[in-house]
Scaffold this active site. Structure first.
Site, PDB file in Angstrom:
ATOM      1  N   ASP A   3      -5.354 -11.561   8.678  1.00  6.33           N
ATOM      2  CA  ASP A   3      -5.915 -10.927   7.529  1.00  6.33           C
ATOM      3  C   ASP A   3      -6.203 -11.569   6.453  1.00  6.33           C
ATOM      4  O   ASP A   3      -7.423 -12.361   6.590  1.00  6.33           O
ATOM      5  CB  ASP A   3      -4.648 -10.164   7.234  1.00  6.33           C
ATOM      6  CG  ASP A   3      -5.102  -8.991   6.249  1.00  6.33           C
ATOM      7  OD1 ASP A   3      -6.305  -8.825   5.719  1.00  6.33           O
ATOM      8  OD2 ASP A   3      -4.324  -7.985   5.761  1.00  6.33           O
TER       9      ASP A   3
ATOM     10  N   HIS B 159      -2.607  -2.122   9.314  1.00  4.22           N
ATOM     11  CA  HIS B 159      -1.216  -2.247   8.493  1.00  4.22           C
ATOM     12  C   HIS B 159      -0.621  -0.946   8.945  1.00  4.22           C
ATOM     13  O   HIS B 159       0.378  -0.929   9.527  1.00  4.22           O
ATOM     14  CB  HIS B 159      -1.520  -2.225   7.003  1.00  4.22           C
ATOM     15  CG  HIS B 159      -2.539  -3.479   6.474  1.00  4.22           C
ATOM     16  ND1 HIS B 159      -1.743  -4.657   6.745  1.00  4.22           N
ATOM     17  CD2 HIS B 159      -3.558  -3.470   5.937  1.00  4.22           C
ATOM     18  CE1 HIS B 159      -2.949  -5.496   6.508  1.00  4.22           C
ATOM     19  NE2 HIS B 159      -3.833  -4.949   5.972  1.00  4.22           N
TER      20      HIS B 159
HETATM   21 ZN   LIG Z   1      -7.518  -6.628   5.582  1.00  2.70          ZN
END
Ligand SMILES: [Zn+2]
Length: 459
Positions: free
Chosen positions: A327, A276
């Site tokens: 993810d 991220h």
């Molecule tokens: Zn993650």
């Protein structure tokens, strides 16, 4: 447990192929024991060649929590309070409460199958569901790692397993909460887990085991130092600066922002993948890019969870590497991750073609190549169509309306921005063809078992 043996030797003729050295026409690949033994361009097809119109390298998926595929679409209803990442996490904790190793195998197999069908050929599994429903270690502490390895063996996907170290519920070594009981280790227990993880993947072709401190809020500084040593030369992944609350908590704890703190307290280098890294100042962005670490971007999940937008312009200006990951697996599609990565930046800057680079004017190709290179680095392998490498490849259906009538310089634009995964025909991983006409060879059985598993988990 071991993956099915690939054919000893075969040849593929591709009308066009995106090799490490660039696009080429009339390319013959000779594949021996899963690896590319020879590449000839400008070659006539020969009898016995498998013929394909266009072959491109498969993409590494650098960040996944496979079990979360089971809750895709189950956290999209508005609750009583402001919904956020943190309320989503509560739903996720409840979902995994009852999951057994057999359930994890079934859900991870579905996720891995969908990854292969969408163009991903290697899975980077950031794996933190370790213990039984009571929070006790299984008799084999790496039983859940083995479930992931079983799913990789069944589907044929390449695996970089990243067992997660998770010890605290917040900055300052806070005691873990009830929802986290299945994740928790001390360092000795984690060393045993790593040993078990290496044994669990030993039957797979080209498997890699790295490790992952879950986040700065889940480890303390001493533990982080020990984990860096335990990683050796292997990949180290961490969730970082995904949420503003995490930035604020880190500031309150240390006076520094998460990325700033990590750069000052760890040897951040090419082994690291920062998952991220959404909330960074320009200075953090530049320093992190120059460290050689890969930014692990997960545009679909980051949009789904309302994380924010990665500072891509500053990252690319500093020469930063990036790759993509699925993810939360709320929707598994390599081309859609790439499309959304570019579209997020377009919506934010009100400009177009922001991820094209100096090597090519094609935005689709630039993202494909960057995701290949950054993803491979993050997962501890070499990827791309080159002699000596695994034949991890995707063939495109050039009869698809969004892929026909165009030169090589626009093919990946057509795939990423127009056809999406519908333009994918076959997929090979380590020389074994696992997808034909867009369908995984074991799809029916994997879907059937997944439905039975979900019926039980959601009852
Ligand atoms: Zn993650």
């Amino acid at each position: 447990m071991s993956q099915a043996q690939p054919r000893q030797s075969f040849t593929i003729h591709a009308g066009r192929a995106l090799c490490e050295s660039g696009w080429a026409r009339d390319v013959r690949f000779t594949v021996v024991d899963g690896r590319i033994a020879r590449i000839e361009s400008g070659a006539e097809p020969e009898a016995g060649d498998e013929r394909h119109a266009c072959v491109v390298p498969g993409i590494p998926n650098l960040h996944s929590h496979a079990f979360q595929r089971g809750m895709a679409g189950l956290a999209e209803q508005r609750g009583n309070s402001d919904d956020s990442f943190w309320t989503w996490r509560e739903v996720m904790y409840r979902f995994l409460d009852r999951m057994t190793p057999e359930d994890l195998h079934a859900v991870a197999a579905l996720a891995a199958m969908e990854m292969l069908e969408s163009g991903f050929t290697r899975l980077g599994e950031f794996h933190y569901l370790h213990h039984d429903a009571d929070g006790r270690a299984y008799a084999d502490p790496a039983r859940m790692c083995a479930a992931i390895a079983e799913a990789a063996a069944e589907t044929g996907i390449g695996l970089t397993l990243l067992p997660v170290f998770y010890a605290h519920s917040g900055f300052g070594a806070l005691v873990p909460n009830h929802g986290q009981r299945r994740f928790i280790h001390d360092l000795d227990g984690f060393a045993r887990l790593l040993e078990g993880a290496r044994a669990a993947v030993s039957g797979l072709d080209e498997a890699v085991v790295g490790l992952a401190p879950h986040s700065l809020r889940a480890v303390c500084p001493d533990e982080l130092l020990r984990l860096e040593t335990m990683a050796g030369e292997g990949p180290i992944h961490i969730h970082i600066a995904e949420q503003m609350r995490e930035v604020e908590d880190c500031l309150a704890w240390s006076g520094q922002r998460p990325v700033e703190w990590l750069l000052d307290h760890a040897e951040v280098d090419r082994r690291w993948c920062m998952v991220h890294a959404t909330h960074m100042t320009r200075e953090e962005t530049t320093r992190l890019a120059l460290s050689g670490a890969v930014a692990g971007l997960c545009p679909i999940t980051e949009a789904n969870l309302g994380d924010g937008l990665f500072p891509m312009a500053d990252w690319l200006a500093a020469g930063g590497a990036y790759g993509i990951g699925s993810d939360s697996n709320v929707l598994i599609d390599a081309t859609e991750e790439m499309r959304l990565l570019e579209y997020g930046q377009r919506l934010f800057t009100r400009k177009r073609n922001l991820l094209a680079d100096a090597a090519t004017a094609s935005t689709g190709e630039a993202i494909w190549q960057a995701s290949l290179k950054g993803g491979a680095q993050a997962l501890g392998v070499e990827a791309g169509l080159k002699v000596g490498r695994a034949f991890d490849a995707v063939s495109l259906d050039l009869d698809h309306p969004s892929l026909c009538a165009r030169g090589e310089d626009r093919l990946l634009d057509g795939l990423v921005f127009a056809s999406g995964r519908a333009g994918i025909d076959c997929v090979w991983r380590f020389g074994k063809q696992v997808v034909s006409s867009g369908r995984h060879h074991a799809r029916d059985g994997i879907v059937r078992r997944y439905r039975m598993t979900l019926d039980r988990l959601c009852a």
